[in-house]
Design an enzyme around this catalytic site. Structure first.
Site, mmCIF file in Angstrom:
data_model
loop_
_atom_site.group_PDB
_atom_site.id
_atom_site.type_symbol
_atom_site.label_atom_id
_atom_site.label_comp_id
_atom_site.label_asym_id
_atom_site.label_seq_id
_atom_site.Cartn_x
_atom_site.Cartn_y
_atom_site.Cartn_z
ATOM 1 N N LYS A 51 46.496 34.385 45.801
ATOM 2 C CA LYS A 51 46.885 34.771 44.435
ATOM 3 C C LYS A 51 46.829 36.305 44.257
ATOM 4 C CE LYS A 51 43.493 35.107 40.894
ATOM 5 N NZ LYS A 51 42.913 34.921 39.623
ATOM 6 N N LYS B 30 34.305 33.753 44.364
ATOM 7 C CA LYS B 30 33.642 35.003 43.953
ATOM 8 C C LYS B 30 32.295 35.181 44.636
ATOM 9 C CE LYS B 30 36.342 36.394 40.160
ATOM 10 N NZ LYS B 30 36.529 37.009 38.877
ATOM 11 N N LYS C 195 43.593 41.050 40.237
ATOM 12 C CA LYS C 195 43.233 42.367 39.698
ATOM 13 C C LYS C 195 42.358 43.163 40.645
ATOM 14 C CE LYS C 195 41.980 41.496 34.935
ATOM 15 N NZ LYS C 195 40.943 40.491 34.737
HETATM 16 P P1 ATP Z 1 40.037 38.682 39.045
HETATM 17 O O1 ATP Z 1 41.121 38.757 40.048
HETATM 18 O O2 ATP Z 1 39.246 39.939 38.891
HETATM 19 O O3 ATP Z 1 39.218 37.459 39.142
HETATM 20 P P2 ATP Z 1 42.036 37.749 37.262
HETATM 21 O O4 ATP Z 1 43.210 38.623 37.552
HETATM 22 O O5 ATP Z 1 42.030 36.375 37.728
HETATM 23 O O6 ATP Z 1 40.737 38.534 37.660
HETATM 24 P P3 ATP Z 1 41.498 37.207 34.374
HETATM 25 O O7 ATP Z 1 41.282 38.239 33.369
HETATM 26 O O8 ATP Z 1 40.322 36.388 34.603
HETATM 27 O O9 ATP Z 1 41.915 37.814 35.729
HETATM 28 O O10 ATP Z 1 42.763 36.321 34.040
HETATM 29 C C1 ATP Z 1 43.475 36.357 32.848
HETATM 30 C C2 ATP Z 1 44.576 35.339 32.866
HETATM 31 O O11 ATP Z 1 45.545 35.676 33.873
HETATM 32 C C3 ATP Z 1 44.128 33.922 33.189
HETATM 33 O O12 ATP Z 1 44.781 33.014 32.311
HETATM 34 C C4 ATP Z 1 44.586 33.690 34.594
HETATM 35 O O13 ATP Z 1 44.874 32.343 34.861
HETATM 36 C C5 ATP Z 1 45.842 34.523 34.647
HETATM 37 N N1 ATP Z 1 46.138 34.956 36.029
HETATM 38 C C6 ATP Z 1 45.337 35.715 36.816
HETATM 39 N N2 ATP Z 1 45.922 35.932 38.012
HETATM 40 C C7 ATP Z 1 47.113 35.274 37.989
HETATM 41 C C8 ATP Z 1 48.173 35.115 38.945
HETATM 42 N N3 ATP Z 1 48.122 35.666 40.150
HETATM 43 N N4 ATP Z 1 49.247 34.382 38.584
HETATM 44 C C9 ATP Z 1 49.324 33.827 37.352
HETATM 45 N N5 ATP Z 1 48.354 33.933 36.416
HETATM 46 C C10 ATP Z 1 47.260 34.641 36.716
#
Ligand code: ATP
Ligand code: LTN
Length: 336
Positions: A201, A119, A204
């Protein structure tokens, strides 16, 4: 899972940031597993708004997304009568415990966190202290409720390990105070990849919309994005090294159909990638449709969501307050 009485129950807890439109990664890695715990565990699911301001947010969007994440929790089968659904900033003990735990967390530990490194590279103009201490706040979220099990995606494993280390350190310096939490990382779906760059990965905050399936994307959009997904120059649907794009699509297909990789390979033998991609799009759209329908119903009733938030904050505060008093006593703060 069988039903346990309240006294025998262990605690499950997790959180999702209201920092963007949730993706299929959030759904398969975390959200869709949350309801598995509701019969057997005492559950706390939190919308972690304090975490999301480590990156700049537009206030009106943050407010709307907070309602959205809560509505998605309920749409995914989390019954507010059976579990505690709440917004992190409504329970001030999160911030309070976070400060105290930060004094039991080492600079070096935080410097090793890969999410911090990623980040800070992404937001080089805003490497704020909150971004650095973020995992301490996450440890506070977990330790406040004496949680036993934390359903998360693979990317959060390192943060969970740090929460365990902080708990063990505090318990070692004083006497047992915190439950040491265990991660629950699903066998399939814990690491959903970007459709455009399948070695990264699915996130969002990706700016390429074609790389991400959103939980709220309509059927045509879902199918169109899968049809554009990056694969490889081979033609057979096989779970094999060097085929990251296909492996990711097979994982998604497996999550929605329950079929294992060998079954999927047999099902698509002799068929091309085109047919497979359409099939992945269809099972995904079918799987998301009921969630989307319930989501719209809950979003149309803000008053109901606010009642859930209010009740959740009250229930969460009761537990949080107990932990904070215990910690303050152990630290030697004067209590009146
Ligand atoms: P950002 O991409 O903005 O950092 P994020 O998508 O990682 O956000 P969070 O709200 O922090 O989002 O994650 C919520 C949950 O979703 C966490 O348990 C995280 O491990 C899971 N998660 C996020 N992205 C993935 C992915 N690509 N595959 C599986 N699990 C995920
Ligand atoms: N750090 C997590 C979100 C999160 C969380 C938590 C997950 C905040 N607090 C407590 C589980 C338990 C993330 O970035 N995905």
């Amino acid at each position: 899972m069988s039903e346990n009485t309240a006294a025998e129950r262990k605690t499950a807890l997790s959180g999702i940031q209201p920092s963007g439109n949730l993706t299929l990664g959030n759904y398969l890695g975390a959200l869709s597993n949350f309801s598995d715990f509701t019969n057997e565990y005492n559950c706390f699911y939190c919308v972690v708004d304090l975490h999301s301001i480590t990156v700049r947010q537009v206030p009106a969007e943050l407010r709307r997304r907070t309602y959205e994440v809560l509505a998605l929790y309920i749409a995914c089968g989390l019954d507010p009568e059976k579990c505690t659904l709440f917004v992190q900033s409504h329970v001030h003990e999160h911030a309070e415990l976070s400060w105290m735990l930060s004094c039991f967390t080492m600079f070096g530990e935080l410097s090793r966190m890969t999410q911090f490194k990623d980040k800070s590279a992404k937001h080089a103009d805003n490497i704020n202290a909150g971004l650095f201490t973020y995992p301490v706040l996450m440890a506070a979220d977990i330790l406040l409720y004496q949680a036993d099990v934390i359903p998360i995606g693979q990317d959060q494993k390192q943060h969970l390990e740090l929460a365990r280390d902080i708990a063990e350190r505090f318990n070692g310096v004083f006497s047992p105070t915190f439950t040491v939490p265990e991660p629950y990382i699903p066998k399939v779906g814990a690491n959903i990849m970007s459709l455009a760059e399948p070695t990264k990965k699915m996130s969002k905050s990706d700016t390429n919309e074609n790389a991400v399936i959103r939980i709220l994307d309509d059927r045509d959009t879902v199918i169109r994005k899968f049809r554009r997904a990056v694969t490889d120059s081979d033609t057979s649907v096989r779970y094999a090294d060097g085929k990251d794009g296909i492996k990711n699509l097979m994982t998604i297909y497996s999550c929605f159909t329950g079929k294992d990789y060998a079954e999927i390979e047999r099902e698509f033998e002799g068929k091309g990638y085109g047919d497979f991609k359409t099939a992945v799009g269809e099972v995904t759209a079918d799987g998301l449709a009921p969630v989307q329908k319930r989501f719209s119903e809950f979003m149309a009733d803000k008053a109901y969501l606010e009642t859930v938030m209010r009740d959740g904050a009250e229930k969460a505060s009761r537990t949080a307050r107990k932990t904070v008093s215990k910690v303050k006593r152990k630290l030697g703060f004067v209590t009146l």
